[in-house]
Write a protein that holds these residues in place. Sequence first.
Motif, short mmCIF file in Angstrom:
data_model
loop_
_atom_site.label_atom_id
_atom_site.label_comp_id
_atom_site.label_asym_id
_atom_site.label_seq_id
_atom_site.Cartn_x
_atom_site.Cartn_y
_atom_site.Cartn_z
N LEU A 1 60.38 11.79 25.66
CA LEU A 1 61.16 10.00 24.76
C LEU A 1 61.09 11.34 23.40
O LEU A 1 62.26 11.08 22.45
N VAL A 2 60.39 12.22 23.09
CA VAL A 2 59.94 12.88 21.93
C VAL A 2 61.08 13.65 21.67
O VAL A 2 61.20 14.42 20.44
N GLN A 3 61.46 14.53 22.72
CA GLN A 3 62.57 15.52 22.81
C GLN A 3 63.58 14.71 22.47
O GLN A 3 64.69 14.88 21.95
N ALA B 1 67.65 13.15 15.30
CA ALA B 1 67.03 13.43 14.13
C ALA B 1 67.66 14.50 13.54
O ALA B 1 68.01 14.73 12.42
N LYS B 2 67.74 16.06 14.20
CA LYS B 2 68.10 16.96 13.87
C LYS B 2 69.25 17.44 13.59
O LYS B 2 69.92 17.95 13.18
N ALA C 1 74.56 14.55 18.95
CA ALA C 1 72.82 14.72 19.26
C ALA C 1 73.11 13.55 20.67
O ALA C 1 71.94 13.11 21.03
N ILE C 2 73.97 12.62 20.75
CA ILE C 2 74.16 10.85 22.01
C ILE C 2 74.26 11.77 23.09
O ILE C 2 73.83 12.15 24.28
N ASN C 3 75.62 12.92 23.07
CA ASN C 3 75.37 14.21 24.77
C ASN C 3 73.65 14.39 24.84
O ASN C 3 74.52 15.01 26.44
N GLU C 4 73.64 15.18 23.38
CA GLU C 4 72.98 15.99 23.71
C GLU C 4 71.51 14.91 24.37
O GLU C 4 70.62 15.80 25.23
N LEU C 5 71.32 13.90 24.12
CA LEU C 5 70.43 12.87 24.54
C LEU C 5 70.63 12.35 26.12
O LEU C 5 69.85 12.62 26.89
N THR D 1 66.84 2.80 24.36
CA THR D 1 68.14 2.30 23.49
C THR D 1 67.97 1.97 23.08
O THR D 1 68.86 1.46 22.11
N PHE D 2 66.26 1.75 21.83
CA PHE D 2 66.75 1.53 20.39
C PHE D 2 67.11 2.64 19.39
O PHE D 2 67.56 2.17 18.62
N PHE D 3 66.77 3.78 19.35
CA PHE D 3 67.26 5.07 19.04
C PHE D 3 68.59 5.13 19.21
O PHE D 3 69.52 5.11 18.12
N VAL D 4 69.30 5.25 20.13
CA VAL D 4 70.38 5.02 21.01
C VAL D 4 71.50 4.14 19.72
O VAL D 4 72.15 3.98 19.26
N MET D 5 70.86 2.79 19.93
CA MET D 5 71.17 1.81 19.41
C MET D 5 71.32 2.03 17.66
O MET D 5 71.99 1.51 17.37
N ASP D 6 70.39 2.22 17.15
CA ASP D 6 69.91 3.16 15.59
C ASP D 6 71.30 3.82 15.44
O ASP D 6 72.57 3.47 14.29
#
Length: 172
Positions: free
Chosen positions: A1-3, A9-10, A17-21, A146-151
Amino acid sequence: LVQCIETLAKNNNTEMAINELLQIIAEFYCGDRAYIFEINYVNQTISNTYEWCGEGISNEIRNLQKIPLEAVDRWLDEFKKKGEFYITSVGKNVKKESIEYEVLVAQGIESLVVAPLMENNEIVGFLGVDNPAINTNNLTLLKSVTFFVMDDINKRKLLAKLEEMSFMDILT
């Protein structure tokens, strides 16, 4: 999750970013493909907006645009009841005469894990991993991210709106 959080964030480029996620999530579940679908309730469709594919796995994003929302009716019910869930076997758990089955089988999907994307208590999309091989008894990562993706998706939408506006529109 931290990764996952650090990745979002970076990187100022939302798409990268989303593709890396998605890659991180797919690798956590040892899945073939990870993706995000967004729902268009006005047109009653779902569209694949982001996708990461493992080596040798076909890219399906172009084939998965404006799919009838009814293809995931059962999923929407499951999201409301349980949140995230795991389809252990498409062949055993999905009605063969359904649009859901046709769409999944056409992509070579045998199983999947999926979690809803929520905004203002409404399901606006979902995040999934096809053919997961490990960690299927722990959907915490999928649910938590999912929260961070929606953001990030909301930031993308806001930036797109701002780009459409003229300088005078912004001032008024």
